[in-house]
Design a protein around this motif. Structure first.
Motif, PDB file in Angstrom:
ATOM      1  N   UNK A  65      38.049  41.866  34.843  1.00  0.00           N
ATOM      2  CA  UNK A  65      39.141  41.370  35.664  1.00  0.00           C
ATOM      3  C   UNK A  65      38.711  40.262  36.637  1.00  0.00           C
ATOM      4  N   UNK A  66      37.388  40.129  36.873  1.00  0.00           N
ATOM      5  CA  UNK A  66      36.887  39.125  37.810  1.00  0.00           C
ATOM      6  C   UNK A  66      35.754  38.345  37.177  1.00  0.00           C
ATOM      7  N   UNK A  67      35.538  37.152  37.708  1.00  0.00           N
ATOM      8  CA  UNK A  67      34.422  36.327  37.270  1.00  0.00           C
ATOM      9  C   UNK A  67      33.337  36.324  38.333  1.00  0.00           C
ATOM     10  N   UNK A  68      32.148  35.877  37.963  1.00  0.00           N
ATOM     11  CA  UNK A  68      31.029  35.803  38.902  1.00  0.00           C
ATOM     12  C   UNK A  68      31.396  34.885  40.065  1.00  0.00           C
ATOM     13  N   UNK A  69      31.173  35.394  41.283  1.00  0.00           N
ATOM     14  CA  UNK A  69      31.477  34.615  42.472  1.00  0.00           C
ATOM     15  C   UNK A  69      32.812  34.957  43.101  1.00  0.00           C
ATOM     16  N   UNK A  70      33.688  35.674  42.363  1.00  0.00           N
ATOM     17  CA  UNK A  70      34.978  36.090  42.931  1.00  0.00           C
ATOM     18  C   UNK A  70      34.764  37.140  44.009  1.00  0.00           C
ATOM     19  N   UNK A  71      35.660  37.160  44.971  1.00  0.00           N
ATOM     20  CA  UNK A  71      35.606  38.149  46.042  1.00  0.00           C
ATOM     21  C   UNK A  71      36.269  39.445  45.567  1.00  0.00           C
ATOM     22  N   UNK A  72      35.580  40.550  45.783  1.00  0.00           N
ATOM     23  CA  UNK A  72      36.135  41.852  45.441  1.00  0.00           C
ATOM     24  C   UNK A  72      36.951  42.363  46.616  1.00  0.00           C
TER      25      UNK A  72
END
Length: 231
Positions: A65-72
């Motif tokens: 659901x997220x890519x590297x560097x995205x904020x969780x």
């Protein structure tokens, strides 16, 4: 012992006491530093735990659901995880109730892929709405199989030749359906039958007759139970 000697001994005792106090002070400092180091190690372990995501079961990533560097963000999914232990659930027609049992190996078609599953659960209660019963199968893990896929279970059944007779041979006997059969001694017998599929002038017999039985196919009103054919 002279006064001078006593003063020397007292001086040495004071010096020794001072050294012990210095050692105790350094030991206390070392213990304090040790506590600080342990606290930092514990903090590092906690921070490392935030960087590692662990599932409570053995599975695989279905969707990222997220890519590297995205904020969780709290409450927002990062991955969708699927279990490696896959099961297939199917609703079968009630006519197959005695054809399937727990432990059977059945073939399953999933798109253009065929796999073999093992029946681990069978609910013999028939759904009154659609006249089906439910089974559950364990199926092998595959990266090409994901939760939510639709498929078809193939249930092998013995093929038997249908018994089809003319409709003119069938008549009502009270609330039942019957035909007249003729034995090897040409004696006529009233035989109750259960009918199946309709084929125009012909009809399928599900029970009551067996292959090779002779029947009276016309003018049944002239026949009687116990009479002899041609008598």
């Amino acid at each position: 012992m002279s006064k001078q000697q006593l003063e020397e001994i007292e001086t040495k005792m004071i010096a020794a006491k001072s050294m012990v106090e210095q050692v105790d002070a350094k030991l206390a400092q070392l213990k304090a530093k040790e506590s600080q180091v342990k606290a930092k190690i514990n903090q590092v372990n906690i921070m490392e735990g935030y960087a590692v995501i662990k599932a409570p079961f053995d599975g695989y990533v279905i969707k990222k659901m997220n890519d590297e560097g995205d904020m969780a963000a709290p409450g927002m999914p990062i991955f969708i995880i699927g279990e490696k232990k896959l099961q297939f659930v199917a609703n079968l027609d009630e006519s197959l109730l005695d054809k399937v049992k727990v432990g059977d190996q059945l073939e399953i078609e999933l798109g253009d892929k065929k796999i073999t599953g093992k029946v681990i659960e069978k609910n013999s209660n028939i759904d009154p709405m659609n006249r089906t019963f439910k089974i559950k199968l364990d199926i092998p893990y595959s990266e090409t199989i994901t939760s939510g896929m639709y498929g078809k279970v193939l249930v092998p059944i013995a093929t038997t030749k249908k018994i089809v007779i003319p409709k003119t041979a069938v008549f009502k006997w009270g609330q039942l359906t019957a035909v007249y059969t003729v034995d090897k001694d040409n004696t006529i017998h009233l035989t109750y039958v259960k009918l199946g599929e309709d084929y125009g002038d012909m009809v399928e017999v599900l029970s009551g007759l067996k292959p090779g039985d002779r029947i009276i196919s016309s003018q049944t009103e002239k026949a009687c139970d116990g009479c002899r054919l041609g008598g």
